[in-house]
Design a protein around this motif. Sequence first.
Motif, PDB file in Angstrom:
ATOM      1  N   LEU A   1      -4.167  -3.542  -6.053  1.00 28.48           N
ATOM      2  CA  LEU A   1      -4.130  -2.151  -5.594  1.00 28.48           C
ATOM      3  C   LEU A   1      -4.079  -1.195  -6.783  1.00 28.48           C
TER       4      LEU A   1
ATOM      5  N   VAL B   1      -9.149  -1.765   2.071  1.00 25.08           N
ATOM      6  CA  VAL B   1      -8.295  -2.947   2.075  1.00 25.08           C
ATOM      7  C   VAL B   1      -8.582  -3.721   3.357  1.00 25.08           C
TER       8      VAL B   1
ATOM      9  N   PHE C   1      -7.732   5.675   1.443  1.00 19.40           N
ATOM     10  CA  PHE C   1      -7.726   4.258   1.793  1.00 19.40           C
ATOM     11  C   PHE C   1      -8.360   4.059   3.166  1.00 19.40           C
TER      12      PHE C   1
ATOM     13  N   MET D   1       0.828  -1.207   0.000  1.00 24.69           N
ATOM     14  CA  MET D   1       0.000   0.000   0.000  1.00 24.69           C
ATOM     15  C   MET D   1       0.863   1.256   0.000  1.00 24.69           C
TER      16      MET D   1
END
Length: 570
Positions: A513, A458, A430, A369
């Motif tokens: 991602l 996520v 995110f 990430m």
Amino acid sequence: MFRKNGADTLIDLLIEWGVDHVYGMPGDSINAIIEALRKRKDKIRFIQVRHEEAGALAAAAYAKLTGKLGVCLGVAGPGAIHLLNGLYDAKLDHAPVLAIAGQVDTAVMGLDYFQEVNLSRLFDDVAVYNQMVVSPVQLPAVVNQAIRTAYAEKGVAVLAFPGNVTNMEMNKGTPYTSPQIARGKVQPLDHDMDAVCAALNQMDKNIVILAGKGARGAREELLTLAEKLGAPIVLTLPAKGVIPDRHPYCLGGLGLLGTRAAYTAMQEADILFMIGTSYPFTVYLPERAFTIQLDVDARQIGKRYAVDVGIVGEAKSTLAQLNERVAYHESREFLARCKANMDKWWDKMESLEEAEHPKILPEYVARAMEEMAEENAVLSCDVGNVTVWAARHFRCTNQHFILSSWLATLGCGLPGAIAAQIAYPERQVFALCGDGGFGMMMADFVTAVKYDLPIIVVVFNNQKIAMIKFEQEVLGNLEYGTGLHNPNFAAYAEACGAMGLRVERKEDVLPALRKAAAAKRPCIIDVLVEADELPQPPNVMVEQAIGYAKHLAKELLEEGKVSLPPILRL
């Protein structure tokens, strides 16, 4: 001719205060307020959430991110009660929030009427201002005072409105106060500055800076001071991102989620300078060090840890003044030793991230990430093991990192991301969630879909409430009650009308991602991670090691792999 009622006046006042959106759920006792919002939808948005707790958590996150007032709305009784958890998050993290709660009509109050709850008592502990509006005449002044107090005390203001009051017409002679708050800078006293400078100008001392979220916005001044003093900087978790994690002066976090380098520096410190933090886990602070604490709130000075010099002021301006007065420290030996320790720590973290394993390691997901996040991205982190992985393995540069830091309430990740995307529609956002935390608030993923908020959720899916599992084991207990039966979160995203990606192999993490980031639409990435990866603290206490050994012994006995002599079974 249009005549204003109480609800119209309330919404007009919110608009005057610069409020541009409200989180909530419609209901009978607030129907007039919803109608007033509808009539002004070109100036203020109503964000319909699926659970009032999500609305309150989003309002709190919005306030933490922007410093602006977060506003949430709930119906009488259950709706108001649902707000409470998010309001406590705002209270403990010092975020200005206004909660508007419906109430039964004044004619039936006190009669144990349908959905009647004593709201004044319910919100008494959480609120810095708590008032029921019983007449339109008091409404403008009370609303302004509530918002003024929320800003001034950085806390929660609660206004309860009986349904009939919001429907009453406003009297032409109703007095109005000003919807504004005066602001000023808090400056330290001269003799306190003298004492701080005298301490910091000692050349033969190891100085460590512990920076909290109060140092946010003072990066340049903080780094200048550290450079002059040759002092490493340790960050509290809410302050993650105040300076870049990879900066040569940064030793990362402190405590169970922190780094070994930070722990060691604290043990060797002669002088500790706490800036914008009232750090609670004092066992990790030096046993013997001359301590200075700078905070904008005098009530925080010495609240949890004995200090030798307290100084009240804003971080940015106070540090700028100190930088003009402190001498340059030629010795860099302590700083170099701390940096070497931190380099070893990063090497260790990278080895954990890249370790070969049949399953996906959560450390690797956090690192992936980091590779994908843009410089100004917002990361809303949930509570649990995911907090550990994010704190240690996502190296912030200029990203904004938010979480429920003092209440540490599960489920904060998704509402925080919703608020972040509303606050900053142009930024990448995110939500980093464990499966336990996401499961609590997952109904509100459809809120992101409904309002076309391209958040990327996520989910670190290990089918466990993994941090509690670890805590049980450290206490010497067997795991119990921590297993989760999860749906396919990617399929759930698709059912909500969004993008869903399920990742079961390490090599698919980064492509997923990238695909989510390119889609510019709400997305859930359901990553199946190793459940037994331990969030090992940087410094293992003897009690933890003994407890974990007891757990392993019990586990072997339960599985019948070890047979003890009868005398040891007693």
